[in-house]
Motif scaffolding. Structure first.
Motif, PDB file in Angstrom:
ATOM      1  N   UNK A 168       0.570  -0.950   0.111  1.00 24.17           N
ATOM      2  CA  UNK A 168      -0.262  -0.571   0.425  1.00 24.17           C
ATOM      3  C   UNK A 168       1.287   1.088  -0.467  1.00 24.17           C
ATOM      4  N   UNK A 169       0.788   1.523  -0.865  1.00 21.27           N
ATOM      5  CA  UNK A 169       2.173   2.780  -1.196  1.00 21.27           C
ATOM      6  C   UNK A 169       1.607   4.073  -0.479  1.00 21.27           C
ATOM      7  N   UNK A 170       0.038   3.882  -1.011  1.00 20.09           N
ATOM      8  CA  UNK A 170      -0.126   5.705  -0.153  1.00 20.09           C
ATOM      9  C   UNK A 170       0.118   6.164   1.224  1.00 20.09           C
ATOM     10  N   UNK A 171       0.534   4.736   2.215  1.00 12.86           N
ATOM     11  CA  UNK A 171       1.222   4.641   3.627  1.00 12.86           C
ATOM     12  C   UNK A 171       2.277   4.430   3.395  1.00 12.86           C
ATOM     13  N   UNK A 172       3.316   5.118   3.428  1.00  9.19           N
ATOM     14  CA  UNK A 172       5.019   4.630   2.256  1.00  9.19           C
ATOM     15  C   UNK A 172       5.750   5.001   3.876  1.00  9.19           C
ATOM     16  N   UNK A 173       5.290   4.508   5.161  1.00  6.45           N
ATOM     17  CA  UNK A 173       5.842   4.432   6.036  1.00  6.45           C
ATOM     18  C   UNK A 173       5.495   3.404   6.490  1.00  6.45           C
ATOM     19  N   UNK A 174       5.013   2.641   6.013  1.00  6.81           N
ATOM     20  CA  UNK A 174       4.652   1.190   6.209  1.00  6.81           C
ATOM     21  C   UNK A 174       4.786   0.290   4.972  1.00  6.81           C
ATOM     22  N   UNK A 175       5.443   0.681   4.193  1.00  9.87           N
ATOM     23  CA  UNK A 175       5.660   0.103   3.101  1.00  9.87           C
ATOM     24  C   UNK A 175       7.318  -0.278   2.906  1.00  9.87           C
ATOM     25  N   UNK A 176       7.753   1.029   4.184  1.00 11.71           N
ATOM     26  CA  UNK A 176       8.992   0.804   4.361  1.00 11.71           C
ATOM     27  C   UNK A 176       9.969  -0.206   5.620  1.00 11.71           C
ATOM     28  N   UNK A 177       8.402  -0.210   6.822  1.00 15.86           N
ATOM     29  CA  UNK A 177       8.657  -1.472   7.537  1.00 15.86           C
ATOM     30  C   UNK A 177       8.274  -2.649   6.691  1.00 15.86           C
ATOM     31  N   UNK A 178       7.627  -2.395   5.452  1.00 11.14           N
ATOM     32  CA  UNK A 178       7.607  -4.271   5.010  1.00 11.14           C
ATOM     33  C   UNK A 178       8.924  -4.097   4.118  1.00 11.14           C
ATOM     34  N   UNK A 179       8.605  -3.114   3.946  1.00  6.56           N
ATOM     35  CA  UNK A 179      10.853  -3.533   2.570  1.00  6.56           C
ATOM     36  C   UNK A 179      11.823  -4.066   3.694  1.00  6.56           C
ATOM     37  N   UNK A 180      12.171  -3.039   4.649  1.00  4.43           N
ATOM     38  CA  UNK A 180      13.239  -2.879   5.919  1.00  4.43           C
ATOM     39  C   UNK A 180      13.203  -4.023   6.621  1.00  4.43           C
ATOM     40  N   UNK A 181      11.960  -4.503   6.985  1.00  2.00           N
ATOM     41  CA  UNK A 181      11.783  -5.679   7.680  1.00  2.00           C
ATOM     42  C   UNK A 181      12.053  -7.188   6.478  1.00  2.00           C
ATOM     43  N   UNK A 191      16.699  -1.383   8.321  1.00  2.00           N
ATOM     44  CA  UNK A 191      16.678   0.754   7.423  1.00  2.00           C
ATOM     45  C   UNK A 191      18.021   0.601   5.664  1.00  2.00           C
ATOM     46  N   UNK A 192      17.440  -0.691   5.430  1.00  2.00           N
ATOM     47  CA  UNK A 192      17.312  -0.116   4.160  1.00  2.00           C
ATOM     48  C   UNK A 192      17.135   1.035   3.786  1.00  2.00           C
ATOM     49  N   UNK A 193      15.551   1.120   3.287  1.00  2.00           N
ATOM     50  CA  UNK A 193      14.682   2.221   2.803  1.00  2.00           C
ATOM     51  C   UNK A 193      14.146   3.107   3.949  1.00  2.00           C
ATOM     52  N   UNK A 194      14.896   4.379   3.681  1.00  2.00           N
ATOM     53  CA  UNK A 194      14.499   5.350   3.872  1.00  2.00           C
ATOM     54  C   UNK A 194      13.522   6.865   3.226  1.00  2.00           C
TER      55      UNK A 194
END
Length: 412
Positions: A168-181, A191-194
């Protein structure tokens, strides 16, 4: 000790032992050692290995010139694989620039051969080994409202073993958590992506993880604090490992450097290159595929009293500017053509980040790298329609040559 060690993990450059029994990309088992001519994908793998090596050293020369006296550690295999994966969705000039930038000559190797080669490479390197942990993973996180072209998805999964994750890229912070995890779980890189842009619609991820144990481990009881000479004026204290044993080594008299190979259990190896005092730049400039193969072919076993620092280093690189200097430009611009991904040309890579870490200890090495590409919609052009009265100034330097007001273009 003089200067510092230049450590090259020869992942994807020299490859591994050639006697692996590898399932071919077309579902047919291939024995690389005995029947290479029966495997078109194996021949493609040989071709891309040469190109990958050329790219590795070209990128090395570029990034070293930018790094000054800083440590440098990167995974050329991660970068090559990530952009080859991206090229599945590229067309026209965007595609040719990526392939040329990666070191591929399209008159010598076809686009299909490139993807077949990476297919074989990934299958070979991802084979389970009892004493060597090596994983190369590709993934694409996509906006849940973006529809990917069926052929792109099929080829991504087939050639690059890619996982496709809706997000859900409408919520960037959640996508960051998904990718970083996802990345931390496979590589331990945090924290690969910020700062994911709100207009991003995809993130392409490649990861390489290696955990290997030395065939001849160092005895931790023999590790002592010792001097490490950063340059002629600076010295630091390091935990220095020590071993008296037989290693393959070579003295390159022409380049004034020593080369020693440390093999891992399971087939991989690391080369350590130690230039003579004041010769680091000379060796760096000469470094290339042919020189590497010369060294590898010249290694001979002999008794060596080896001193090697125990160390950990990490790197974080914004590779966008570096790759642009190497000719990969359009993919980062509004003129990018990544229509093979979604069927629409309005995509570009807005950010390309490469993160790594390396930990060398008495028992072996742990190394990881991740390459991330943030993909977003290209900027919509600003529309200016001069369909109502306007002013016009014609200037040269600061001089106004002509000034007019157009009220009605139909009147003379």
């Amino acid at each position: 000790m003089s200067n510092f060690y230049l450590c090259l993990l020869l992942l994807g450059i020299c490859g591994f032992a050639n006697n692996h029994h590898v399932p071919g990309c077309y579902g047919k088992d291939v024995d690389d050692h005995h029947h290479p001519t029966e495997a078109p994908d194996y021949l493609s793998y040989q071709k891309i290995s040469r190109s990958n090596a050329n790219f590795a050293f070209k990128f090395f020369h570029q990034i070293v010139s930018e790094a000054g006296d800083e440590n440098v550690f990167f995974s050329p295999l991660s970068l090559s694989t990530a952009f080859a994966f991206l090229s599945l969705g590229a067309k026209s000039t965007t595609l040719s620039q990526i392939l040329t930038g990666l070191g591929f000559n399209e008159t010598e190797i076809s686009e299909q051969e490139i993807h077949d080669g990476f297919c074989h490479l990934l299958q070979m390197l991802n084979l389970p080994r009892a004493e060597l942990e090596l994983n190369i993973v590709n993934a694409l996180f996509t906006h849940d409202q973006v529809e990917l072209v069926g052929k792109f998805v099929k080829d991504a999964k087939h050639c690059y073993q890619a996982e496709i994750f809706p997000a859900n890229f409408t919520n960037p912070s959640e996508v960051e958590k998904q990718i970083n995890s996802y990345i931390e779980n496979k590589t331990h890189i945090k924290d690969a992506i910020k700062g994911l842009r709100p207009d991003s619609v995809m993130v392409l991820v490649n990861q390489v993880f290696l955990k290997g144990y030395w065939q001849n481990p160092f005895n931790s009881q023999a590790t002592r604090e010792a001097d490490f000479f950063v340059d002629k004026k600076a010295m630091v204290k390091v935990p220095m490992m020590h071993k008296d044993a037989y290693f393959k080594t070579y003295r390159d008299a022409d380049l004034s450097c020593k080369v020693v190979e440390l093999p891992y259990k399971g087939g991989a190896s690391a080369l350590f290159i130690l230039p003579d005092q004041g010769k680091m730049k000379h060796v760096e400039q000469a470094l290339g595929k042919d020189l590497l193969f010369k060294w590898v072919n010249s290694l001979r076993g002999r008794r060596v009293e080896l001193f090697l620092p125990r160390f950990s280093i990490s790197g974080s690189y914004d590779v966008k500017n570096t790759l642009q200097k190497m000719g990969i430009t359009d993919v980062f611009k509004d003129c990018a053509d990544l229509s093979g991904m979604t069927g629409k040309p309005k995509l570009k890579v807005s950010k390309a980040i490469h993160k790594t870490y390396l930990n060398v200890q008495e028992n072996g090495t742990e190394a990881a790298a991740t390459t991330l590409m943030e993909i977003r919609l290209t900027s919509a052009p600003l529309v200016i329609r001069l369909d109502r009265p306007f002013l016009l100034l014609t200037t040269e330097e600061r001089n106004i040559l002509f000034l007019s007001k157009l009220q009605d273009p139909t009147k003379n």
